[in-house]
Write an enzyme that holds these catalytic residues in place. Structure first.
Site, PDB file in Angstrom:
ATOM      1  N   GLU A 267     -22.370  79.665 -15.737  1.00 37.34           N
ATOM      2  CA  GLU A 267     -22.718  81.060 -15.417  1.00 37.34           C
ATOM      3  C   GLU A 267     -23.340  81.758 -16.612  1.00 37.34           C
ATOM      4  OE1 GLU A 267     -18.735  82.630 -14.612  1.00 37.34           O
ATOM      5  OE2 GLU A 267     -18.540  83.181 -16.738  1.00 37.34           O
TER       6      GLU A 267
ATOM      7  N   CYS B   5     -10.045  83.564 -24.652  1.00 36.74           N
ATOM      8  CA  CYS B   5     -11.360  84.160 -24.430  1.00 36.74           C
ATOM      9  C   CYS B   5     -11.211  85.677 -24.389  1.00 36.74           C
ATOM     10  CB  CYS B   5     -11.949  83.653 -23.113  1.00 36.74           C
ATOM     11  SG  CYS B   5     -13.562  84.386 -22.744  1.00 36.74           S
TER      12      CYS B   5
ATOM     13  N   HIS C 167     -23.443  79.223 -19.942  1.00 34.49           N
ATOM     14  CA  HIS C 167     -22.302  78.592 -20.617  1.00 34.49           C
ATOM     15  C   HIS C 167     -21.384  77.923 -19.607  1.00 34.49           C
ATOM     16  CE1 HIS C 167     -21.131  82.734 -19.703  1.00 34.49           C
ATOM     17  NE2 HIS C 167     -19.881  82.319 -19.588  1.00 34.49           N
TER      18      HIS C 167
ATOM     19  N   HIS D  12     -18.646  86.649 -24.641  1.00 33.15           N
ATOM     20  CA  HIS D  12     -17.326  86.035 -24.773  1.00 33.15           C
ATOM     21  C   HIS D  12     -17.114  85.685 -26.246  1.00 33.15           C
ATOM     22  CE1 HIS D  12     -16.654  85.515 -20.545  1.00 33.15           C
ATOM     23  NE2 HIS D  12     -17.551  84.569 -20.370  1.00 33.15           N
TER      24      HIS D  12
ATOM     25  N   HIS E 172     -24.063  86.194 -17.938  1.00 30.65           N
ATOM     26  CA  HIS E 172     -23.812  87.605 -17.645  1.00 30.65           C
ATOM     27  C   HIS E 172     -24.165  88.439 -18.858  1.00 30.65           C
ATOM     28  CE1 HIS E 172     -20.265  86.083 -19.638  1.00 30.65           C
ATOM     29  NE2 HIS E 172     -19.924  85.376 -18.568  1.00 30.65           N
TER      30      HIS E 172
END
Ligand code: MN
Length: 154
Positions: free
Chosen positions: A66, A120, A106, A72, A68
């Site tokens: 994914e 995370c 990732h 992270h 975004h």
């Protein structure tokens, strides 16, 4: 509420569990591809702008591929594996630190014989992850090492 009510210590237990922290599904089943991965929400307080989660995948397991807008910040806590970072595949092991910038593809895979677990950190308010289109997946797969990673052949 007294200040003391906010103070807390949740002890760590064998098997990467903590007092009063529930074992959650990684994501809603069927919402995206993933395998053999669990989630624990360690810190999520409205007075913090971030959340800290612990994810763990069994040997052969993987997180969703994914990207975004939100970032992270990852610290591997147990095991070994590989992670896709953009168009690069990196081996990772306990205590490595991994920064995943905005809009970077990732995915994590437990490629060793044991579980891969990591902390995370994310923004508490964040956008919904995007999955790759067929064209985007084909573009990623042009790199042989990325294709091998995606096929679980590393
Ligand atoms: Mn993500």
């Amino acid at each position: 509420m007294a200040v003391d009510d906010l103070a807390n210590l949740r002890a760590f237990h064998e098997g990467f569990r903590w007092d009063e922290i529930g074992l959650l599904p990684y994501k809603e089943e069927g919402s995206a591809p993933f395998k053999a991965i669990s989630r624990q929400l360690l810190f999520a307080d409205p007075r913090l702008a971030s959340e800290l989660r612990y994810f763990e995948m069994a040997a052969g397991g993987y997180s969703t591929l994914e990207r975004h807008q939100h970032m992270h910040a990852v610290m591997i806590l147990r095991g070994v594996g590989h992670c896709l970072l953009g168009d690069e595949v990196r081996a990772c092991k306990a205590y490595d630190l991994i920064t995943i910038p905005p809009w970077t593809w990732h995915q994590f895979r437990a490629t060793g014989k044991e579980a891969l677990g990591f902390l995370c950190m994310v923004n508490a308010e964040r956008d919904k992850p995007q999955l790759p289109s067929d064209d985007e997946l084909a573009a990623l797969r042009k790199a042989p090492r990325v294709a091998a990673f995606l096929d679980g052949n590393l």
